[in-house]
Design an enzyme around this catalytic site. Structure first.
Site, PDB file in Angstrom:
ATOM      1  N   ASP A 477       0.822  -1.206   0.000  1.00 40.87           N
ATOM      2  CA  ASP A 477       0.000   0.000   0.000  1.00 40.87           C
ATOM      3  C   ASP A 477       0.861   1.263   0.000  1.00 40.87           C
ATOM      4  O   ASP A 477       2.067   1.225   0.284  1.00 40.87           O
ATOM      5  CB  ASP A 477      -0.912  -0.032   1.241  1.00 40.87           C
ATOM      6  CG  ASP A 477      -2.249   0.628   0.999  1.00 40.87           C
ATOM      7  OD1 ASP A 477      -2.347   1.452   0.071  1.00 40.87           O
ATOM      8  OD2 ASP A 477      -3.195   0.340   1.748  1.00 40.87           O
ATOM      9  N   ASP A 547     -10.688   1.450  -3.497  1.00 44.56           N
ATOM     10  CA  ASP A 547     -11.258   1.111  -2.187  1.00 44.56           C
ATOM     11  C   ASP A 547     -12.773   1.056  -2.269  1.00 44.56           C
ATOM     12  O   ASP A 547     -13.434   0.627  -1.333  1.00 44.56           O
ATOM     13  CB  ASP A 547     -10.856   2.162  -1.144  1.00 44.56           C
ATOM     14  CG  ASP A 547      -9.513   1.842  -0.518  1.00 44.56           C
ATOM     15  OD1 ASP A 547      -8.961   0.770  -0.826  1.00 44.56           O
ATOM     16  OD2 ASP A 547      -9.013   2.661   0.273  1.00 44.56           O
TER      17      ASP A 547
END
Ligand code: GLA
Length: 780
Positions: A477, A547
């Site tokens: 990430d 997301d």
């Protein structure tokens, strides 16, 4: 294929030709890029401008070449100072303060496609691909440029990059060094680019090229969800199967600029490369500056062919490693199921149920290290949190393996929290100006990867994390954009090199870790799709697309990606409802149908769904496991559709299998008659098309239920709810046999939608944001 003639060069792919040459002033001139043409003897002259006089009050290149006004020429390499007044490819400043360059042709030669020293490069593992290297020189300033073109024949892609080489004793400042320039006559083009934000990636925007400059750009330190580096130029009337489309991408993950300038002579200049705004590079004698590799393709018949070119190229010449051609495991990720609130017992409870359902990989997301109980601290402290995981990653991973699943782990290597041991020990390892107040993003800062020491440290730390966790998957990430560009180790003169040097360090980090751990499946992530680009895909075969896992929102996001990136690069998960990003409710089947068009995962705790839903998840997993083998790296089709309807199709390379998604955003009264519009099947094969049986809840019919009930049932009453447990309104799945030739050429009608006048098992009942998935198998 590369052909070198006396004063011109031809790059050929299966369906395209790219032709350029050298003019009398020894500048590189662009002649043609488009559908493949065969030039007969002397026909090259028909591609050249027939201008006989200088243009108006333009600047003549020189008195003996008076008619050459560079502002009106179609150039391959543009620079400042000699009369070309458009945005340049290259902008250099010399020691005397001047910025006038004049790059002229020296030689052209071919060589085997060569890997770059500092940045990721496309590759071929089957053939020895050739590239054309054209050398130019600015004699006065002793600077050389190599323009490197690599045609990929089968994929109809040509890549291009530059090397700028200093031979001068004096310092040269590179202010701007773009990778690709394409000057063409404006055939009424639209510039199509993809923009968005967190949870709204890849929204498509169309702007006409009329006059002046339009651009797609990022200066936030990452390629970004704000502006993806994939862009297109398309003729105004282009659609999926008709019209001219040029498409471009960049093998780079940092700041980028794609600009199209339309001038008053109806020329356009397209440029793509590193964004000059946050950039400067200083060259001394012998230094070589490599620009990122840019990608271009052309289709004379619309967007689908263009996408297939890009997909085939990315799948075989960008993505690499053991996972390239292998369908990816179905995973269960802990993030939305538990966020930071978990311990080993909770994770194992989740994993047990996931394993029973057939899930193959359990991924522990954020929160497993240091004092990481929320997102304000501990990034950098990559030691196990023993309160949550008493036997550490090693113990947990073993237990997950014992359940028959692989273990995967979330990491965010490039980041550091102010509240971390790493920051207290190494405050100078951070991108931060110690003399000012630092702005934070998600309470965190960025490690300065332009420092070799920092990269070496991260290689050691993450080699240990990956080894001790015995992980088979890593979610890498990167959750903030850049601000306060400042390296505590670079001197003032070189400070603007930081954003590019960061990526040189970053690529070294990825290169070392991915080669040290070749079996690990790496998935890139940056708050979802904030760094979805070909630089990342050169190391990590897939990226978490967004997301936002709301099925409705995903249709636009995944459709956006599909223009430039193959489905095999997209991470797509089924998550809980109401959806955590939009609070919308879409049925479990629709959430799966949409995630089917990518690498499938689940983001919820399977212990917390109803028995009925669990059964549906098990069904989905079985189905996906079968079809991923056929459809992974299949050909994807966006079928042109009317507003509010989406049709996606993917066809296996051998054409024996396909999947067709029909998604409707709004349940219109008197829905349009519904057809499937298959593409790409074999005309010689016969197929069976099948869809699921649906068992609709009688609560969905409200008071209408009394039309069939012998006794009166009050809408929403206890009786209504009780009966709904036992009585369903059945819509039967469809089973249609048809030849490929019929399917390829005609529309296929399927059950009509409920229109208020009756319901039987041959009526399709679909709500807002609902879908049907049709699976197709050849009859053998
Ligand atoms: C980012 C990612 C999410 C999740 C969280 C964890 O937002 O995009 O998927 O991993 O970080 O903090």
């Amino acid at each position: 294929m590369i052909k070198i003639f006396d004063d011109y060069f031809v790059l050929e792919t299966e369906n395209t030709s790219y032709i350029f040459g050298v003019d009398e002033a020894k500048h590189l001139i662009h002649y043609y890029y488009g559908k493949k043409i065969e030039l007969k003897d002397n026909e090259i002259d028909n591609l050249k401008s027939r201008r006989e006089f200088a243009v108006g009050n333009g600047i003549s290149y020189s008195e003996d070449k008076h008619k050459i006004t560079m502002e009106s020429q179609l150039l391959e390499v543009s620079f400042l100072g000699k009369g070309d007044i458009r945005n340049p490819l290259i902008d250099l400043t010399y020691e005397d303060g001047s910025s006038t360059s004049d790059f002229t042709f020296v030689k052209a030669e071919t060589r085997t496609h060569t890997k770059m020293k500092t940045l990721p490069t496309s590759y071929d593992d089957k053939y020895k691909i050739e590239e054309l290297v054209v050398s130019l020189i600015d004699e006065i300033h002793e600077v050389k440029i190599k323009v490197i073109y690599t045609p990929f024949y089968n994929e109809n892609v040509i890549t291009r990059r530059l090397e700028i080489i200093s031979r001068s004793d004096k310092e040269i400042i590179v202010n701007k060094a773009m990778s690709l320039q394409l000057d063409m006559v404006n055939k009424d083009f639209d510039f199509i680019s993809f923009h968005g934000s967190w949870i709204r990636e890849m929204q498509k925007y169309v702007q006409p090229c009329i006059i002046g400059t339009i651009s797609s750009e990022s200066i936030c330190g990452v390629s970004s969800s704000r502006s993806n580096p994939f862009v297109m130029l398309a003729s105004k009337n282009a659609n999926e199967t008709y019209g001219e489309v040029y498409a471009f991408n960049l093998v780079y993950s940092g700041n980028h600029l794609e600009s199209v300038e339309t001038d008053t002579y109806s020329h356009i200049r397209f440029l793509t490369g590193i964004h000059p705004y946050t950039f400067k590079y200083i060259l001394n004698k012998g230094d070589v500056f490599e620009t990122p590799e840019a990608i271009m393709t052309y289709s004379s018949n619309g967007f689908t062919t263009m996408s297939h070119n890009m997909h085939n190229f990315v799948s075989k010449h960008i993505v690499r490693g053991e996972w390239r051609d292998v369908p990816r495991p179905i995973l269960n990720n802990s993030w939305e199921a538990a966020y930071f609130k978990f311990d080993q017992a909770k994770l194992l409870q989740m994993a047990r149920k996931a394993s029973k359902a057939g899930i193959e990989l359990f991924v522990l997301d954020d929160g497993w290290f240091g004092e990481r109980n929320d997102d304000t601290k501990a990034l950098g402290d990559w030691y196990d949190n023993k309160k949550k995981l008493p036997q550490g990653l090693k113990g947990l991973s073993k237990k997950i393996n014992n359940l028959g699943m692989d273990f995967g782990i979330w990491v965010e290597p490039e980041m550091i929290s102010e509240n971390s041991k790493l920051y207290r020990d190494h405050p100078d390892w951070v991108i931060k100006n110690p003399n000012t107040t630092q702005s934070l993003g998600r309470h965190q800062m960025i490690l300065d990867l332009s420092q070799d020491e920092v990269v070496n440290y991260l290689i050691d730390v993450f080699s240990d994390v990956f080894t001790r966790s015995n992980c088979k998957y890593v979610k890498w990430d990167m959750n903030r954009i850049f601000s306060d560009y400042f390296s505590q180790k670079l001197d003032k003169k070189h400070m603007k090199e930081l954003s590019h040097r960061y990526y040189i360090g970053f690529y070294r980090l990825m290169e070392v870790l991915t080669s040290r751990f070749p079996h690990i499946l790496f998935e890139g992530c940056s708050s979802g799709g904030n760094r979805f680009d070909l630089g990342i895909l050169s190391y990590f075969p897939q990226i978490w697309a967004s997301d936002n896992s709301d099925a409705r929102a995903r249709m636009d996001i995944q459709q956006g990606y599909s223009y430039g990136y193959p489905l095999s690069t997209l991470g797509c998960h089924v998550s809980d409802i109401p959806n955590h990003q939009t609070l919308r409710n879409c049925s479990l089947t629709t959430r799966y149908n949409v995630a089917f068009f990518g690498n499938l995962g689940y983001e919820f705790n399977l212990n917390e769904i109803s028995k009925e839903d669990y059964k549906e998840v098990v069904r989905q997993i079985e189905e996906y496991k079968k079809y991923r083998n056929y459809l992974f790296n299949g050909d994807f089709y966006r079928i042109s559709s009317k507003d509010g309807y989406y049709h996606f199709e993917v066809v296996s390379k051998d054409k024996k299998h396909a999947a067709y998604l029909y998604f409707q955003t709004t349940n219109k009264s008197i829905n349009d008659e519904m057809f499937l519009d298959f593409k790409g099947l074999s005309n010689e094969m016969e197929y069976v098309i099948h869809s699921l049986d649906y068992h609709h809840n009688i609560l969905d019919f409200g008071g209408l239920v009394n039309q069939i009930s012998p006794i009166h049932i009050k809408n929403g009453s206890g009786l209504h709810k009780l009966l709904s447990k036992f009585i369903k309104m059945n819509e039967k799945g469809e089973h249609i046999f048809s030849s490929g030739s019929l399917l390829n050429n005609s529309l296929l009608p399927v059950y009509n939608a409920f229109v208020g006048t009756g319901f039987n098992e041959k009526t399709r009942l679909m709500f807002d944001n609902d879908s049907r998935l049709y699976l197709v198998d050849s009859k053998e």
